[in-house]
Design an enzyme around this catalytic site. Structure first.
Site, mmCIF file in Angstrom:
data_model
loop_
_atom_site.group_PDB
_atom_site.id
_atom_site.type_symbol
_atom_site.label_atom_id
_atom_site.label_comp_id
_atom_site.label_asym_id
_atom_site.label_seq_id
_atom_site.Cartn_x
_atom_site.Cartn_y
_atom_site.Cartn_z
ATOM 1 N N MET A 49 0.844 -1.204 0.000
ATOM 2 C CA MET A 49 0.000 0.000 0.000
ATOM 3 C C MET A 49 0.877 1.251 0.000
ATOM 4 O O MET A 49 0.406 2.346 0.322
ATOM 5 C CB MET A 49 -0.939 -0.015 1.198
ATOM 6 C CG MET A 49 -1.929 -1.184 1.112
ATOM 7 S SD MET A 49 -3.418 -0.947 2.084
ATOM 8 C CE MET A 49 -2.733 -0.772 3.702
ATOM 9 N N ALA A 51 4.027 3.997 0.936
ATOM 10 C CA ALA A 51 4.731 4.525 2.118
ATOM 11 C C ALA A 51 5.814 3.504 2.498
ATOM 12 O O ALA A 51 5.872 3.016 3.629
ATOM 13 C CB ALA A 51 3.770 4.807 3.269
ATOM 14 N N LEU A 52 6.628 3.193 1.524
ATOM 15 C CA LEU A 52 7.551 2.063 1.655
ATOM 16 C C LEU A 52 8.631 2.315 2.701
ATOM 17 O O LEU A 52 9.053 3.441 2.935
ATOM 18 C CB LEU A 52 8.206 1.766 0.292
ATOM 19 C CG LEU A 52 7.237 1.419 -0.846
ATOM 20 C CD1 LEU A 52 8.006 1.096 -2.124
ATOM 21 C CD2 LEU A 52 6.309 0.265 -0.485
ATOM 22 N N HIS A 56 9.362 -3.433 3.399
ATOM 23 C CA HIS A 56 8.905 -3.667 2.022
ATOM 24 C C HIS A 56 10.101 -3.995 1.123
ATOM 25 O O HIS A 56 10.033 -4.904 0.289
ATOM 26 C CB HIS A 56 8.213 -2.423 1.453
ATOM 27 C CG HIS A 56 6.958 -2.018 2.164
ATOM 28 N ND1 HIS A 56 6.849 -0.852 2.881
ATOM 29 C CD2 HIS A 56 5.740 -2.614 2.237
ATOM 30 C CE1 HIS A 56 5.631 -0.743 3.375
ATOM 31 N NE2 HIS A 56 4.929 -1.801 3.005
ATOM 32 N N LYS A 170 5.062 -10.078 9.131
ATOM 33 C CA LYS A 170 4.516 -8.984 9.958
ATOM 34 C C LYS A 170 2.986 -9.068 10.029
ATOM 35 O O LYS A 170 2.387 -8.841 11.068
ATOM 36 C CB LYS A 170 4.958 -7.648 9.336
ATOM 37 C CG LYS A 170 4.207 -6.423 9.761
ATOM 38 C CD LYS A 170 4.740 -5.901 11.049
ATOM 39 C CE LYS A 170 4.087 -4.647 11.563
ATOM 40 N NZ LYS A 170 3.021 -4.026 10.843
ATOM 41 N N SER A 207 4.275 1.304 7.898
ATOM 42 C CA SER A 207 3.983 2.606 7.283
ATOM 43 C C SER A 207 3.301 3.526 8.284
ATOM 44 O O SER A 207 3.343 4.751 8.149
ATOM 45 C CB SER A 207 3.079 2.417 6.065
ATOM 46 O OG SER A 207 3.654 1.482 5.193
ATOM 47 N N ARG A 208 2.646 2.926 9.288
ATOM 48 C CA ARG A 208 1.910 3.742 10.266
ATOM 49 C C ARG A 208 2.829 4.356 11.320
ATOM 50 O O ARG A 208 2.418 5.274 12.031
ATOM 51 C CB ARG A 208 0.838 2.894 10.959
ATOM 52 C CG ARG A 208 -0.325 2.522 10.036
ATOM 53 C CD ARG A 208 -1.425 1.813 10.813
ATOM 54 N NE ARG A 208 -2.653 1.749 10.041
ATOM 55 C CZ ARG A 208 -2.957 0.766 9.203
ATOM 56 N NH1 ARG A 208 -2.113 -0.228 9.039
ATOM 57 N NH2 ARG A 208 -4.102 0.786 8.547
HETATM 58 P P1 AMP Z 1 1.518 -3.017 3.421
HETATM 59 O O1 AMP Z 1 2.055 -1.963 2.521
HETATM 60 O O2 AMP Z 1 1.505 -2.613 4.870
HETATM 61 O O3 AMP Z 1 0.230 -3.617 2.935
HETATM 62 O O4 AMP Z 1 2.585 -4.203 3.364
HETATM 63 C C1 AMP Z 1 2.960 -4.806 2.158
HETATM 64 C C2 AMP Z 1 3.728 -6.057 2.471
HETATM 65 O O5 AMP Z 1 4.895 -5.724 3.231
HETATM 66 C C3 AMP Z 1 2.923 -7.063 3.316
HETATM 67 O O6 AMP Z 1 3.144 -8.381 2.825
HETATM 68 C C4 AMP Z 1 3.496 -6.863 4.693
HETATM 69 O O7 AMP Z 1 3.387 -8.010 5.526
HETATM 70 C C5 AMP Z 1 4.944 -6.554 4.381
HETATM 71 N N1 AMP Z 1 5.564 -5.828 5.496
HETATM 72 C C6 AMP Z 1 5.067 -4.746 6.138
HETATM 73 N N2 AMP Z 1 5.884 -4.394 7.155
HETATM 74 C C7 AMP Z 1 6.921 -5.272 7.147
HETATM 75 C C8 AMP Z 1 8.092 -5.435 7.948
HETATM 76 N N3 AMP Z 1 8.354 -4.633 8.978
HETATM 77 N N4 AMP Z 1 8.936 -6.442 7.643
HETATM 78 C C9 AMP Z 1 8.670 -7.270 6.594
HETATM 79 N N5 AMP Z 1 7.590 -7.180 5.804
HETATM 80 C C10 AMP Z 1 6.723 -6.188 6.075
#
Ligand code: AMP
Length: 302
Positions: A49, A51-52, A56, A170, A207-208
């Protein structure tokens, strides 16, 4: 229309610029990927989503290493937010994200609008029953969240048709549900679970996190500390005792724990004793001020 995004760091290093394809619509993306597939190229997919952060990027790196082409999508999916304010405030940092993606040699960025993912007239609704996997923890506290998440992941998989899908530990329950969806729909996609990347003090990257007030950001490491300390109690305490202790530990001013569950890592159901199963994970969700954080730790794996 494909747009090239030159890697500025590369240019600064006076080397040939690495270029990342940027696609905003489905047809252009698919015709690019079809060419790769025709040549026998393997496609890895990392849905995000945006806000890498480095969490990510670790997924992207794993995909780049194992595939001929890595596709990252950035799409803030409205159907998985059960709180309008959370959707509105979700950080959006596309220019920075693109620079980060090129720094790890990501090949393709898919950046669709809502109308591209959910075009009028296309029924993208998924009618799958995830049973008890989806009624506990996140499923209990965020009703409808997993239906929206599964809907968008299925739609993205139908568009990208990757060989491998990379998701983070995560979001442990999300990954369990996607695994179940792939099985139910008999989708021949290899699902890789990637380790949680943490900040130096142990806070899981999210991202939060940028929305945490500075004073609360410092205190937020309590989540990972509590998961770790709970694990150290396994030899002498039952899962229920550790859960009770953890909830007390996480109940400090400005913190509101929603759950701290010690579960069978396959079924996600609570366990009575650590000898019940070989694969155990502790998962927690805590409101830290206005921000809801989740984290988990594997307590036992054989
Ligand atoms: P999101 O953008 O939050 O939907 O996350 C996209 C992907 O990145 C999802 O598969 C998450 O589980 C993974 N992700 C988010 N935070 C982390 C982290 N700290 N370490 C590893 N993977 C992550």
């Amino acid at each position: 229309m494909a747009v090239f995004w030159p890697n500025l760091a590369f240019i600064a290093n006076a080397l040939l610029p690495f270029k990342m394809y940027l696609f905003k619509n489905v047809n252009d993306l698919q015709s690019h990927l079809n060419k790769i597939r025709k040549k026998g190229g393997k496609i890895g997919f990392v849905p995000t989503m945006g806000a890498l952060h480095h969490g990510h990027l670790s997924l992207i790196r794993q995909s780049v290493e194992a595939n001929d082409c890595t596709v990252c999508s950035i799409f803030v999916n409205p159907t998985q937010f059960n709180d309008d304010a959370d959707l509105e405030k979700y950080p959006r940092t596309v220019a920075k994200d693109m620079a980060m993606l090129t720094s790890v040699d990501n090949d393709v960025l898919f950046l669709p609008d809502v109308s591209e993912i959910y075009p009028p007239g296309l029924n993208t609704e998924l009618k799958l029953d995830f049973g008890e996997l989806a009624t506990v923890m996140e499923g209990y506290f965020r009703p409808g969240h997993f239906d929206g998440m599964a809907q968008v992941v299925k739609r993205l998989l139908d568009i990208v048709e990757p060989h491998s899908l990379y998701m983070g530990q995560k979001d442990f329950q999300q990954l369990a549900i996607v695994r179940n969806m792939l099985t139910q729909l008999k989708m021949p996609i290899n699902l890789e679970m990637c380790a949680i990347i943490r900040q130096e003090d142990g806070l899981a990257m999210s991202s939060r996190n940028v929305r945490l007030e500075p004073a609360l950001r410092e205190k937020a490491l309590l989540l990972s500390q509590t998961l770790q300390k709970g694990k150290a109690k396994m030899a002498t305490q039952t899962p229920a005792e550790i859960q009770q202790w953890a909830i007390k530990e996480l109940t400090i001013p400005s913190f509101k724990p929603e759950y701290f569950e010690i579960v069978n890592a396959i079924t996600l159901q609570p366990i009575e004793s650590f000898s019940d199963t070989d694969y155990v994970v502790a998962c927690t969700a805590v409101w830290v001020g206005e921000i809801r954080l989740i984290d988990n730790l594997i307590y036992k794996n054989k």
